[in-house]
Design a protein around this motif. Structure first.
Motif, PDB file in Angstrom:
ATOM      1  N   ASN A  34       0.777  -1.120   0.155  1.00 48.64           N
ATOM      2  CA  ASN A  34       0.161   0.020  -0.187  1.00 48.64           C
ATOM      3  C   ASN A  34       0.973   1.223   0.006  1.00 48.64           C
ATOM      4  O   ASN A  34       0.613   2.292  -0.622  1.00 48.64           O
ATOM      5  CB  ASN A  34      -0.933   0.165   1.109  1.00 48.64           C
ATOM      6  N   GLU A  35       2.110   1.334   0.601  1.00 50.14           N
ATOM      7  CA  GLU A  35       2.800   2.526   0.842  1.00 50.14           C
ATOM      8  C   GLU A  35       3.397   2.797  -0.454  1.00 50.14           C
ATOM      9  O   GLU A  35       3.262   3.800  -1.120  1.00 50.14           O
ATOM     10  CB  GLU A  35       3.893   2.136   1.847  1.00 50.14           C
ATOM     11  N   ILE A  36       4.084   1.614  -1.123  1.00 56.77           N
ATOM     12  CA  ILE A  36       4.748   1.890  -2.343  1.00 56.77           C
ATOM     13  C   ILE A  36       3.725   2.496  -3.452  1.00 56.77           C
ATOM     14  O   ILE A  36       4.017   3.180  -4.400  1.00 56.77           O
ATOM     15  CB  ILE A  36       5.606   0.423  -2.881  1.00 56.77           C
ATOM     16  N   ARG A  37       2.584   1.664  -3.443  1.00 57.86           N
ATOM     17  CA  ARG A  37       1.339   2.134  -4.441  1.00 57.86           C
ATOM     18  C   ARG A  37       0.961   3.499  -4.540  1.00 57.86           C
ATOM     19  O   ARG A  37       0.821   4.444  -5.295  1.00 57.86           O
ATOM     20  CB  ARG A  37       0.163   1.451  -4.136  1.00 57.86           C
ATOM     21  N   LYS A  38       0.911   4.154  -2.999  1.00 56.22           N
ATOM     22  CA  LYS A  38       0.713   5.303  -2.947  1.00 56.22           C
ATOM     23  C   LYS A  38       1.928   6.520  -3.238  1.00 56.22           C
ATOM     24  O   LYS A  38       1.726   7.295  -3.945  1.00 56.22           O
ATOM     25  CB  LYS A  38       0.338   5.564  -1.289  1.00 56.22           C
ATOM     26  N   LEU A  39       2.958   6.101  -2.927  1.00 54.04           N
ATOM     27  CA  LEU A  39       4.146   6.902  -3.251  1.00 54.04           C
ATOM     28  C   LEU A  39       4.391   7.089  -4.812  1.00 54.04           C
ATOM     29  O   LEU A  39       4.580   8.075  -5.526  1.00 54.04           O
ATOM     30  CB  LEU A  39       5.565   6.220  -2.856  1.00 54.04           C
ATOM     31  N   ILE A  40       4.194   6.018  -5.551  1.00 50.52           N
ATOM     32  CA  ILE A  40       4.399   5.775  -7.015  1.00 50.52           C
ATOM     33  C   ILE A  40       3.120   6.663  -7.653  1.00 50.52           C
ATOM     34  O   ILE A  40       3.548   7.401  -8.480  1.00 50.52           O
ATOM     35  CB  ILE A  40       4.370   4.427  -7.466  1.00 50.52           C
ATOM     36  N   PHE A  94      12.853   3.518  -1.685  1.00 47.73           N
ATOM     37  CA  PHE A  94      11.702   2.288  -1.053  1.00 47.73           C
ATOM     38  C   PHE A  94      12.482   1.238  -1.029  1.00 47.73           C
ATOM     39  O   PHE A  94      12.549   0.323   0.169  1.00 47.73           O
ATOM     40  CB  PHE A  94      10.496   2.377  -1.739  1.00 47.73           C
ATOM     41  N   ILE A  95      13.105   0.440  -2.196  1.00 45.49           N
ATOM     42  CA  ILE A  95      13.830  -0.606  -2.124  1.00 45.49           C
ATOM     43  C   ILE A  95      14.984  -0.669  -1.173  1.00 45.49           C
ATOM     44  O   ILE A  95      15.057  -1.808  -0.634  1.00 45.49           O
ATOM     45  CB  ILE A  95      14.249  -0.888  -3.631  1.00 45.49           C
ATOM     46  N   LYS A  96      15.522   0.437  -0.792  1.00 49.11           N
ATOM     47  CA  LYS A  96      16.864   0.426   0.077  1.00 49.11           C
ATOM     48  C   LYS A  96      16.213   0.364   1.388  1.00 49.11           C
ATOM     49  O   LYS A  96      16.971  -0.381   2.361  1.00 49.11           O
ATOM     50  CB  LYS A  96      17.573   1.656  -0.073  1.00 49.11           C
ATOM     51  N   GLU A  97      15.045   0.849   1.960  1.00 51.15           N
ATOM     52  CA  GLU A  97      14.238   0.829   3.227  1.00 51.15           C
ATOM     53  C   GLU A  97      13.773  -0.630   3.239  1.00 51.15           C
ATOM     54  O   GLU A  97      13.517  -1.104   4.382  1.00 51.15           O
ATOM     55  CB  GLU A  97      13.344   1.993   3.340  1.00 51.15           C
ATOM     56  N   HIS A  98      13.169  -0.975   2.145  1.00 48.76           N
ATOM     57  CA  HIS A  98      12.532  -2.533   2.480  1.00 48.76           C
ATOM     58  C   HIS A  98      12.987  -3.377   1.364  1.00 48.76           C
ATOM     59  O   HIS A  98      12.732  -3.538   0.102  1.00 48.76           O
ATOM     60  CB  HIS A  98      11.029  -2.127   1.985  1.00 48.76           C
TER      61      HIS A  98
END
Length: 171
Positions: A34-40, A94-98
């Motif tokens: 959900n977080e990545i969807r929102k950011l993108i 995001f990838i670096k954090e997740h």
């Protein structure tokens, strides 16, 4: 019938995109999704999980076709409709954090790139800044040429004025 609709819809998205990023997710949580969807979405893109066979079918005869080199295992696509550099920056952070989300590769303007190339991509300034720099570079020689031409005319007028003043004093 449903699969044909997905393929058609995805093909349209590929044709209208500026770039497509291929990610792999293992152990990815719903909250992270959900977080990545929102950011993108905020940057003018879309995060979407699609079956690999449908991705391969939809990418045929589109600029996104090179993504097939990176499609393997559980795959999610990040489709950039606006500036792919901005999406790359968000995705890279995001990838670096997740670490459960990994970039496999990406395609921009029909050219495929390995995942490591994102480090170079995120260093680029936004599209508007690049365009402004480019226009400035194009405009500089023209402005200099106009300056030279106006200086020649201006100097010629100074010479005529000097001749006029000399004749006025001499007569």
């Amino acid at each position: 019938m449903r699969k044909q609709e997905i393929v058609k819809n995805l093909k349209e998205k590929f044709l209208n995109s500026e770039g497509v990023f291929v990610t792999s997710f293992r152990g990815f949580t719903v909250a992270e999704s959900n977080e990545i969807r929102k950011l993108i979405r905020e940057k003018g893109g879309e995060f979407r999980v699609v079956k690999n066979t449908l991705i391969r079918l939809a990418s045929q005869e589109t600029p996104a076709q090179p993504i097939n080199d990176y499609v393997e295992g559980p795959t999610a696509l990040v489709i950039a409709y606006k500036d792919p550099v901005e999406i790359a920056k968000v995705l890279n952070k995001f990838i670096k954090e997740h670490p459960s989300l990994q970039l496999k590769g990406f395609v921009i303007q029909g050219k495929g790139f390995e995942a490591a190339a994102i480090e170079e991509l995120v260093k680029l300034p936004p599209k508007e800044v690049l365009l402004a720099q480019f226009l400035g570079t194009l405009q500089a020689p023209i402005a200099n040429f106009i300056g030279v031409l106006s200086a020649i005319i201006r100097n010629f007028l100074y010479v005529l004025k000097a001749i006029e003043e000399k004749k006025a004093k001499g007569e």
